[in-house]
Design a protein around this motif. Structure first.
Motif, PDB file in Angstrom:
ATOM      1  N   TYR A 183     -13.933   0.607   8.245  1.00 27.01           N
ATOM      2  CA  TYR A 183     -13.892   1.683   7.258  1.00 27.01           C
ATOM      3  C   TYR A 183     -12.427   1.914   6.911  1.00 27.01           C
ATOM      4  CZ  TYR A 183     -18.452   2.317   9.397  1.00 27.01           C
ATOM      5  OH  TYR A 183     -19.719   2.097   9.901  1.00 27.01           O
ATOM      6  N   GLU A 184     -12.031   1.494   5.721  1.00 32.36           N
ATOM      7  CA  GLU A 184     -10.639   1.663   5.298  1.00 32.36           C
ATOM      8  C   GLU A 184     -10.585   2.730   4.205  1.00 32.36           C
ATOM      9  OE1 GLU A 184      -8.784  -1.816   3.647  1.00 32.36           O
ATOM     10  OE2 GLU A 184      -6.886  -0.764   3.279  1.00 32.36           O
ATOM     11  N   LYS A 185      -9.655   3.671   4.360  1.00 32.26           N
ATOM     12  CA  LYS A 185      -9.586   4.794   3.411  1.00 32.26           C
ATOM     13  C   LYS A 185      -8.139   5.065   3.016  1.00 32.26           C
ATOM     14  CE  LYS A 185     -13.445   7.193   5.652  1.00 32.26           C
ATOM     15  NZ  LYS A 185     -13.958   8.442   6.205  1.00 32.26           N
ATOM     16  N   ILE A 186      -7.946   5.431   1.760  1.00 34.46           N
ATOM     17  CA  ILE A 186      -6.676   6.022   1.320  1.00 34.46           C
ATOM     18  C   ILE A 186      -7.022   7.380   0.727  1.00 34.46           C
ATOM     19  CG2 ILE A 186      -4.619   5.795  -0.093  1.00 34.46           C
ATOM     20  CD1 ILE A 186      -5.143   2.814  -0.297  1.00 34.46           C
ATOM     21  N   LEU A 187      -6.424   8.424   1.300  1.00 36.19           N
ATOM     22  CA  LEU A 187      -6.725   9.783   0.848  1.00 36.19           C
ATOM     23  C   LEU A 187      -5.476  10.406   0.247  1.00 36.19           C
ATOM     24  CD1 LEU A 187      -8.678  12.311   0.903  1.00 36.19           C
ATOM     25  CD2 LEU A 187      -7.529  12.923   3.043  1.00 36.19           C
ATOM     26  N   ALA A 188      -5.639  10.979  -0.946  1.00 38.00           N
ATOM     27  CA  ALA A 188      -4.535  11.713  -1.578  1.00 38.00           C
ATOM     28  C   ALA A 188      -4.951  13.166  -1.728  1.00 38.00           C
ATOM     29  CB  ALA A 188      -4.221  11.107  -2.939  1.00 38.00           C
ATOM     30  N   VAL A 189      -4.141  14.071  -1.169  1.00 35.22           N
ATOM     31  CA  VAL A 189      -4.381  15.513  -1.331  1.00 35.22           C
ATOM     32  C   VAL A 189      -3.045  16.165  -1.673  1.00 35.22           C
ATOM     33  CG1 VAL A 189      -6.385  15.752   0.194  1.00 35.22           C
ATOM     34  CG2 VAL A 189      -4.089  15.811   1.171  1.00 35.22           C
ATOM     35  N   ALA A 190      -3.114  17.285  -2.397  1.00 36.24           N
ATOM     36  CA  ALA A 190      -1.878  17.976  -2.755  1.00 36.24           C
ATOM     37  C   ALA A 190      -1.422  18.846  -1.590  1.00 36.24           C
ATOM     38  CB  ALA A 190      -2.098  18.821  -3.999  1.00 36.24           C
ATOM     39  N   ASP A 191      -2.368  19.429  -0.856  1.00 36.95           N
ATOM     40  CA  ASP A 191      -1.978  20.135   0.366  1.00 36.95           C
ATOM     41  C   ASP A 191      -2.809  19.561   1.513  1.00 36.95           C
ATOM     42  OD1 ASP A 191      -4.005  22.819   1.154  1.00 36.95           O
ATOM     43  OD2 ASP A 191      -4.381  21.558  -0.601  1.00 36.95           O
ATOM     44  N   GLY A 192      -2.148  19.403   2.662  1.00 37.24           N
ATOM     45  CA  GLY A 192      -2.783  18.684   3.759  1.00 37.24           C
ATOM     46  C   GLY A 192      -2.106  17.327   3.911  1.00 37.24           C
ATOM     47  N   TYR A 193      -2.699  16.472   4.692  1.00 39.75           N
ATOM     48  CA  TYR A 193      -2.104  15.173   4.989  1.00 39.75           C
ATOM     49  C   TYR A 193      -2.731  14.072   4.135  1.00 39.75           C
ATOM     50  CZ  TYR A 193       0.853  16.460   8.902  1.00 39.75           C
ATOM     51  OH  TYR A 193       1.862  16.976   9.666  1.00 39.75           O
ATOM     52  N   CYS A 194      -1.867  13.293   3.495  1.00 39.71           N
ATOM     53  CA  CYS A 194      -2.313  12.059   2.852  1.00 39.71           C
ATOM     54  C   CYS A 194      -2.386  10.991   3.934  1.00 39.71           C
ATOM     55  CB  CYS A 194      -1.335  11.618   1.772  1.00 39.71           C
ATOM     56  SG  CYS A 194      -1.215  12.794   0.410  1.00 39.71           S
ATOM     57  N   THR A 195      -3.282  10.052   3.755  1.00 39.17           N
ATOM     58  CA  THR A 195      -3.418   9.057   4.819  1.00 39.17           C
ATOM     59  C   THR A 195      -3.933   7.727   4.296  1.00 39.17           C
ATOM     60  OG1 THR A 195      -4.375   8.685   7.019  1.00 39.17           O
ATOM     61  CG2 THR A 195      -5.802   9.687   5.396  1.00 39.17           C
ATOM     62  N   HIS A 196      -3.626   6.691   5.025  1.00 33.10           N
ATOM     63  CA  HIS A 196      -4.229   5.366   4.845  1.00 33.10           C
ATOM     64  C   HIS A 196      -4.659   4.925   6.238  1.00 33.10           C
ATOM     65  CE1 HIS A 196      -3.927   1.058   2.945  1.00 33.10           C
ATOM     66  NE2 HIS A 196      -5.089   1.291   3.548  1.00 33.10           N
ATOM     67  N   SER A 197      -5.949   4.701   6.434  1.00 34.07           N
ATOM     68  CA  SER A 197      -6.439   4.403   7.783  1.00 34.07           C
ATOM     69  C   SER A 197      -7.490   3.303   7.748  1.00 34.07           C
ATOM     70  CB  SER A 197      -7.048   5.656   8.419  1.00 34.07           C
ATOM     71  OG  SER A 197      -8.180   6.066   7.686  1.00 34.07           O
ATOM     72  N   ILE A 198      -7.618   2.603   8.868  1.00 28.72           N
ATOM     73  CA  ILE A 198      -8.715   1.640   9.037  1.00 28.72           C
ATOM     74  C   ILE A 198      -9.347   1.879  10.404  1.00 28.72           C
ATOM     75  CG2 ILE A 198      -9.426  -0.766   9.157  1.00 28.72           C
ATOM     76  CD1 ILE A 198      -7.182  -1.572   7.457  1.00 28.72           C
ATOM     77  N   LEU A 199     -10.666   1.967  10.407  1.00 28.23           N
ATOM     78  CA  LEU A 199     -11.402   2.137  11.658  1.00 28.23           C
ATOM     79  C   LEU A 199     -12.344   0.952  11.825  1.00 28.23           C
ATOM     80  CD1 LEU A 199     -12.268   3.898  14.071  1.00 28.23           C
ATOM     81  CD2 LEU A 199     -13.844   5.073  12.556  1.00 28.23           C
TER      82      LEU A 199
END
Lengths: 451, 461
Positions: B149-165
């Motif tokens: 499960y690979e994700k790239i998350l963009a948020v204006a407040d909070g943590y942005c992330t790129h992860s692979i599980l």
């Protein structure tokens, strides 16, 4: 529901016709690639769908979700070796990669001559259901339901409610030259709720249904109103000591669970290939009370989810799995049929219909001396031989012909194969939820245990 | 690896709303042999982009299988329109989402993705071992499964992330006839976090474990019915982990608390014996990575551990940002979405009963008449905390010693009653991570625990 069968040229809606044309082009590219890469047979499908969904959480409107979905499935044979790739991209580079991966997967497999592609069928377009959804109307029906529950069922907490419309176009091709297209759609409705008064609470309940139109309020469909009412009466429960042997009154939802458990254990692909089914030698023989007829009829007008053809490309036909208590066959695929020598099932055995009996539900209840009404069964997977045990959720005691106290911490146990011979009554009434048409059935000789 | 089309769109987020823009690809590879026939051989991928907007007290969500800069903008607009639709028809009155510290955590690394041949060859080797060593089995299933499960998350407040599980497993199922000619079955799962070729390099490494499974199956051929009623039992780590997840974990998910679960009125109260503590771990437990680590959830909350039961007292819930505000709690990163087309829901991550100080052998020797329950094929629980677990592997305990195997049965009880009967907790700890939790969407979760001694209702004759 029987889909209307038309030709490609008879598709009236331009958007549908364009989508089907596009999907055919996608599949054509894939098939060209597969054949060039050495595929000897193939089964391929592609679809585009749009879904709109409203959610209520904790009794309040929370979410409106829209999904634009694509899907592509390539099953390829190199000789008798089979591989499958599923993806959701129609980009040129993705198609090329999918073709390569599918061929490589097939090449890595062991040959198995029992995989089958059905002989050529005439091309057809199947169209039916709520193809074009009406979001405004759906929202109003949903709000009407939520408002009705708040007004008429004050002890109910709606933990989650979801309603949606899905519409799709799909194309199927196989190496025998069959090409099918489908244009379909339907509405779905599912609720999870429980009864509450102060800190006291009932078990949760899940109810759902599928529809092709929004003509009738959700509260009037299936057993929705009955289950809301039962749940309000299950907030205060009793337990009892010891155990007794009595009658199980199964409403349609529980009957479906019991029958699908029996079917999984005794007639499914794995149980027949493994030879673990205790019904292996029962075709043509009595496996249930002679009043029981279990059919799988996807073309029945009360069934919302149509099934026009099987994965292998056979046109689906309605059939009786158990007719007047006699087993007619197994719910197996063409692959299992080839491997074992039995006949394949005429459809994928999902649209279950049980023939009604001749006794009104009220009379069934009045004839029960001591037993239990079980709305939901929370049990482990039944043993291969059909032994089952688990918790009787959303249940009531039945004493001297009357439904009395709501129960908790009560277990029921029995054997699925024996159960089908121990039918006491089948109700005259049936309940439809879009996926099944089922009566109430009472079964004898069930072990009912308290604390 | 996913290309990042999402982060560049942050500047276009409406500052009056909370916005999540997420790109994701889920991959799964499966191969399965049933008594020597390859019945499953598939590779699946589902990718796309989604946007969720919280505006005027409502969530709007939209997803598209197409992942381009243009589709990112399209789902942003569609999600905003959907939130507006609800606001036009219903009044919410809910406050906005509380802001979080901003940051970025990128834990992605490219994991290998072996070709299908690797999976098939491996299960063939395992199947050959099982079929040649145990030819009297009625049937056998050997399956391989790998997911990522690979994700790239963009948020204006909070943590942005790129992860692979990534996670990968081998399943072995053996079916034999018992002494009365009835089929009996046992299964075992091997594997955990990581790609398939990281976890499985040599099939002979599984031989001992397969042999142990067969030994249990042989004992089960002579199994006796469990005696029904309230019994003193030892729940092994797989069973205590299931208890942590099913019977307690779900009831303390804040959305189910709002829906009326038993946890609501019990916050701050004693719900278990003081020997019981229960935690939903994020990414690290007992000094090691959790089986399925989560560093940032899909709302942009930096993940840490959620302490749920502290020495018998219910002390917290698992929250989304919205429910954390409602309950005046801190969100710990429990809002997770399964697919690119799914919205985040409150989900568990790695939920465990904490180990104690007792020795397993002391738990066994302390019981005169009871059961040692080791493995389960499924478990279900109610929002009332009433639970039911199927038991597929268990033994009698007679006079402090392990006795006969028992036939398949079920156990049941009410979690907050049953947990008060726990009086011994072993010092070992095991995890299971192959399962999916079901709650509108599937979700890979870890669960674990020690062995615990308790009183529980056993189904049986």
């Amino acid at each position: 529901m029987l889909y209307k069968t038309i030709t490609f040229d008879q598709i009236e809606n331009k958007e549908h016709r364009d989508t089907i044309t596009y999907l055919r082009e996608v599949l054509s590219k894939c098939v060209d690639g597969l054949v060039k890469a050495g595929a000897t047979r193939y089964i391929c499908s592609a679809s585009k769908a749009v879904s709109n969904e409203f959610n209520v959480d904790g009794g309040e409107f929370s979410l409106f979700r829209t999904q634009f979905s694509d899907s592509l499935s390539l099953t390829v044979f190199v000789g008798d070796k089979k591989g499958t790739v599923n993806l959701n991209s129609f980009e040129e580079s993705s198609l090329d990669e999918a073709v390569k991966t599918a061929i490589a997967s097939a090449n890595a497999a062991a040959p198995d001559p029992d995989w089958q592609v059905a002989p050529k069928e005439n091309p057809a377009v199947f169209i039916g259901g709520a193809v074009d959804g009406n979001n405004d109307r759906l929202f109003e029906r949903f709000r009407e339901f939520i408002d009705t529950v708040k007004a008429d069922y004050p002890l109910i907490m709606m933990e989650q409610a979801i309603t949606s419309h899905s519409g799709w176009c799909s194309v199927y091709v196989n190496s025998s030259g069959t090409e099918f297209a489908t244009i379909g759609g339907n509405y779905d409705f599912e609720i999870m709720f429980s009864g509450h008064e102060g800190d006291n609470a009932s078990s949760f309940v899940v109810e759902g249904l599928s529809e092709n139109n929004l003509d009738t309020p959700f509260i009037k469909k299936g057993r929705i109103a009955a289950v809301l009412d039962e749940t309000q009466r299950q907030i205060y429960t009793k337990t009892f000591d010891g155990k007794f042997t009595g009658t199980l009154l199964a409403p349609p939802a529980l009957l479906a669970d019991l029958l699908f458990s029996a079917i999984g254990n005794f007639t499914s692909d794995s149980s027949i290939i493994n030879k673990t089914s205790i019904w292996l030698d029962k075709i043509g023989k009595q496996v249930a009370d002679s009043r029981l007829t279990v059919s799988f009829n996807p073309s029945d007008e009360r069934i919302v989810h149509n099934e026009a053809y099987s994965f292998e490309g056979f046109r689906s036909k309605d059939y009786d799995l158990i007719k007047a208590g006699v087993l007619t066959g197994f719910t197996i695929s063409a692959y299992t049929a080839n491997k074992t020598g039995y006949d394949r099932a005429p459809n994928s055995s999902g649209a279950i219909i049980v023939a009604p009996g001749d006794k009104p539900l009220d009379e069934m209840i009045s004839s029960i001396k001591r037993g239990i009404f079980v709305g939901r069964f929370s049990g482990g997977e039944p043993s291969i031989n059909g032994d089952f045990s688990g918790v009787a959720k959303n249940s009531f005691l039945i004493e001297d012909g009357k439904i009395t106290a709501a129960l908790s911490e009560t277990m029921i146990s029995g054997n699925l194969a024996d159960l089908l011979f121990n039918i006491i009554d089948i109700s005259k009434e049936t309940v439809e939820n879009g996926g099944a048409v089922l009566p109430y059935v009472s079964f004898g000789n069930i072990t009912i245990s308290g604390k | 690896m996913l290309y990042d089309h999402v982060t560049g769109n942050i500047h276009s987020f409406d500052p009056q709303c909370h916005v999540e823009l997420r790109a994701q690809i889920n991959k799964s590879r499966r191969a399965s042999m049933l008594s020597g026939s390859l019945i499953g051989n598939s590779r699946n991928e589902a990718s796309g982009v989604c946007c969720r907007v919280y505006k005027n007290g409502f969530y709007g969500f939209a997803s598209s299988a197409e992942y381009t800069d243009a589709s990112c903008k399209a789902v942003l607009n569609a999600a905003t329109n959907n939130a507006d639709f609800l606001a036009k028809h219903v009044y919410s009155g809910k406050p906005g989402i509380a802001p979080l510290p901003t940051g970025e955590i990128r834990v992605s690394q490219d994991y290998p993705d072996p070709e299908q041949k690797y999976f098939i060859d491996f299960i063939k080797e395992v199947d050959n071992y099982v079929s040649s060593k145990y030819p009297t089995l009625i049937s056998r299933v050997v399956s391989a499964s790998a997911e990522s499960y690979e994700k790239i998350l963009a948020v204006a407040d909070g943590y942005c992330t790129h992860s692979i599980l990534p996670r990968s497993y081998i399943y072995v199922v053996m079916t034999a006839e018992d002494n009365s000619g009835q089929p009996i079955e046992l299964y075992e799962v091997f594997g955990g976090f990581g790609s398939f070729d990281m976890n499985f390099t040599d099939s002979s490494a599984l031989h001992d474990k397969i042999d142990r499974l067969y030994e249990h199956l042989c004992r089960k051929k002579e199994a006796v019915y469990a005696s029904a009623g309230i019994k003193t039992c030892i729940l092994g780590p797989m069973m205590s982990g299931m208890l942590a997840h099913e019977a307690v974990g779900h009831t303390v998910e804040a959305d189910l608390v709002l829906g009326g679960s038993v946890a609501g009125p019990n916050l701050g109260k004693v719900v278990a014996s003081e020997k019981v503590s229960l935690v939903d771990y994020a990414h690290t437990a007992f000094g090691k990575p959790t089986p399925l680590p989560v560093y940032v959830d899909d709302e942009g909350t930096k993940a840490d551990d959620a302490l749920l039961i502290d020495r018998g007292v219910l002390v917290g819930f698992m929250n989304s940002r919205e429910t954390a505000l409602h309950f005046n709690m801190t969100p710990h990163g429990n809002a997770r979405a399964y697919a690119f087309s799914d919205e985040p829901l409150i989900r568990m991550r790695n939920t465990a009963v904490l180990p104690g100080k007792d020795k397993l052998e002391d738990l066994i020797s302390s019981i005169d008449d009871g059961y040692y329950l080791i493995n389960s094929n499924n478990g279900q629980a109610d929002t009332t905390g009433e639970f039911m677990f199927g038991v597929t592997l268990g033994y009698e305990i007679k006079n402090g010693k392990i006795g006969n195997a028992i036939k398949d049965t079920t156990i049941s009880g009410v979690a907050f009653d049953m947990l008060k009967t726990v009086d011994m907790v072993s010092d070992e700890m095991e995890w299971a991570s192959s399962g999916f939790c079901g709650k509108k969407q599937p979700m890979p979760v870890g669960m674990g625990g020690p062995s615990i001694r308790c009183k529980v209702n056993v189904g049986g004759k």
